[in-house]
Design a protein around this motif. Structure first.
Motif, PDB file in Angstrom:
ATOM      1  N   PRO A  90       0.777  -1.044   0.070  1.00 33.11           N
ATOM      2  CA  PRO A  90      -0.019  -0.249   0.099  1.00 33.11           C
ATOM      3  C   PRO A  90       0.767   1.265  -0.008  1.00 33.11           C
ATOM      4  CG  PRO A  90       0.269  -0.794   2.335  1.00 33.11           C
ATOM      5  CD  PRO A  90       0.811  -1.693   1.322  1.00 33.11           C
ATOM      6  N   PRO A  91       0.120   2.343  -0.215  1.00 30.55           N
ATOM      7  CA  PRO A  91       0.904   3.816  -0.098  1.00 30.55           C
ATOM      8  C   PRO A  91       1.151   4.059   1.350  1.00 30.55           C
ATOM      9  CG  PRO A  91      -1.453   4.080  -0.774  1.00 30.55           C
ATOM     10  CD  PRO A  91      -1.058   2.490  -1.111  1.00 30.55           C
ATOM     11  N   LEU A  92       1.892   4.947   1.500  1.00 29.99           N
ATOM     12  CA  LEU A  92       2.452   5.235   2.864  1.00 29.99           C
ATOM     13  C   LEU A  92       1.436   5.546   3.813  1.00 29.99           C
ATOM     14  CD1 LEU A  92       4.945   5.551   4.873  1.00 29.99           C
ATOM     15  CD2 LEU A  92       5.013   7.927   4.128  1.00 29.99           C
ATOM     16  N   LEU A  95      -0.497   2.529   4.713  1.00 29.03           N
ATOM     17  CA  LEU A  95       0.263   1.521   5.501  1.00 29.03           C
ATOM     18  C   LEU A  95       0.361   1.959   6.937  1.00 29.03           C
ATOM     19  CD1 LEU A  95       2.554  -0.515   5.928  1.00 29.03           C
ATOM     20  CD2 LEU A  95       4.373   0.904   5.133  1.00 29.03           C
ATOM     21  N   LEU A  96       0.371   3.010   7.280  1.00 34.23           N
ATOM     22  CA  LEU A  96       0.708   3.662   8.535  1.00 34.23           C
ATOM     23  C   LEU A  96      -0.693   3.564   9.206  1.00 34.23           C
ATOM     24  CD1 LEU A  96       2.861   6.867   7.910  1.00 34.23           C
ATOM     25  CD2 LEU A  96       3.602   4.547   8.816  1.00 34.23           C
ATOM     26  N   GLN A  97      -1.862   3.809   8.338  1.00 29.95           N
ATOM     27  CA  GLN A  97      -3.344   3.877   8.914  1.00 29.95           C
ATOM     28  C   GLN A  97      -3.375   2.252   9.260  1.00 29.95           C
ATOM     29  OE1 GLN A  97      -5.328   5.290   5.458  1.00 29.95           O
ATOM     30  NE2 GLN A  97      -6.127   7.128   6.688  1.00 29.95           N
ATOM     31  N   ARG A  98      -3.006   1.416   8.588  1.00 28.85           N
ATOM     32  CA  ARG A  98      -2.921   0.053   8.815  1.00 28.85           C
ATOM     33  C   ARG A  98      -2.577  -0.383  10.128  1.00 28.85           C
ATOM     34  NH1 ARG A  98      -2.235  -3.484   3.644  1.00 28.85           N
ATOM     35  NH2 ARG A  98      -4.085  -2.729   2.340  1.00 28.85           N
ATOM     36  N   HIS A 151      10.476   2.843   4.404  1.00 25.02           N
ATOM     37  CA  HIS A 151       9.027   3.311   3.749  1.00 25.02           C
ATOM     38  C   HIS A 151       8.718   4.631   3.441  1.00 25.02           C
ATOM     39  CE1 HIS A 151       7.834  -1.108   3.686  1.00 25.02           C
ATOM     40  NE2 HIS A 151       8.408  -0.975   4.846  1.00 25.02           N
ATOM     41  N   ILE A 152       9.265   5.538   4.335  1.00 25.37           N
ATOM     42  CA  ILE A 152       9.155   6.942   3.963  1.00 25.37           C
ATOM     43  C   ILE A 152      10.149   7.413   2.837  1.00 25.37           C
ATOM     44  CG2 ILE A 152       9.577   9.224   5.042  1.00 25.37           C
ATOM     45  CD1 ILE A 152       8.605   8.197   7.805  1.00 25.37           C
ATOM     46  N   GLU A 160       4.660  10.623  -2.903  1.00 21.22           N
ATOM     47  CA  GLU A 160       3.668  10.600  -1.876  1.00 21.22           C
ATOM     48  C   GLU A 160       3.749  11.615  -0.825  1.00 21.22           C
ATOM     49  OE1 GLU A 160       3.006   6.959  -0.440  1.00 21.22           O
ATOM     50  OE2 GLU A 160       3.177   5.782  -2.238  1.00 21.22           O
ATOM     51  N   ILE A 161       5.188  12.255  -0.545  1.00 13.70           N
ATOM     52  CA  ILE A 161       5.205  13.114   0.352  1.00 13.70           C
ATOM     53  C   ILE A 161       6.361  14.117  -0.171  1.00 13.70           C
ATOM     54  CG2 ILE A 161       4.847  11.424   2.244  1.00 13.70           C
ATOM     55  CD1 ILE A 161       7.757  11.551   2.793  1.00 13.70           C
ATOM     56  N   SER A 162       6.320  15.243   0.684  1.00 16.33           N
ATOM     57  CA  SER A 162       7.094  16.398   0.373  1.00 16.33           C
ATOM     58  C   SER A 162       8.335  16.064   0.064  1.00 16.33           C
ATOM     59  CB  SER A 162       6.872  17.517   1.327  1.00 16.33           C
ATOM     60  OG  SER A 162       7.606  18.483   1.137  1.00 16.33           O
TER      61      SER A 162
END
Length: 208
Positions: A90-92, A95-98, A151-152, A160-162
């Motif tokens: 999954p996207p980051l 993943l973190l939500q899970r 993963h970040i 996906e992130i800055s």
């Protein structure tokens, strides 16, 4: 004839009770989780596992050794949680939500109410006086940071992130969020409030 019968009965009584080591460790952990390491006696552990003290010593060593085994047991369970969270790559954010949702499921699963994270709830106090537990805790934090960092960085490469974000700082924040969930759930803070913290943390970690 009678003597033979008595002898057979004595042998049956003398046989060690069959036990499942994983079950016994989980039962012991439940006691440590509730009362803490210092507040747990060998008699408490014997009662929880259904094993007498000599059997406990033979199977697991002293109280400290058994406690260290419970820490390893729960570290393995946490790895299982991570494996499930990684399913489907999954996207980051997902993943973190899970991971956070799975952690909260564990933290709020106690029969007597929320009990938080086993490691954070028990090892942080023991680490102050036990070098082995302190090393376990430090290694646990380090490996968690390294996992999130990996993963970040990957998410950053995918856009996906800055791009200017500091992956190491975000990884530490991601781990720290897990820790605050663990502590606050232990204090019986309602899960809904912790889910708001998760939402806020994700907004920072996954910002573009």
């Amino acid at each position: 004839m009678v003597q033979k019968s008595v002898s057979s009965e004595a042998k049956r009584r003398g046989r060690p009770r069959a036990y499942d080591p994983a079950v016994a460790i989980e039962q012991a952990a439940a006691v440590f989780w509730k009362a803490g390491y210092a507040g747990t006696s060998l008699d408490d552990l014997a009662a929880a596992t259904g094993m007498n003290r000599p059997s406990l010593y033979a199977a697991f060593g002293d109280k400290r050794e058994l406690y260290l085994k419970t820490l390893e047991f729960y570290r393995t369970r946490n790895r299982d949680l991570i494996k499930r969270a990684l399913a489907g790559e999954p996207p980051l954010r997902e993943l973190l939500q899970r991971i956070y949702a799975g952690a909260l499921d564990i933290y709020y699963a106690g029969d007597d109410g929320a009990r938080g994270c086993y490691t954070i709830g028990t090892a942080t106090t023991v680490a102050a006086v036990d070098e082995g537990v302190r090393e376990f805790l430090a290694q646990s934090f380090s490996s968690t940071d390294a996992f999130f960092f990996q993963h970040i960085v990957a998410a950053q490469k995918r856009g996906e992130i800055s791009a200017p974000a500091d992956p190491a700082a975000l990884a530490a924040l991601t781990t720290a969020t897990l820790h605050t969930l663990a502590v606050r759930s232990r204090a019986q803070v309602p899960r809904a409030e912790l889910e708001k913290i998760v939402t806020s943390a994700l907004a920072v970690i996954c910002a573009k």
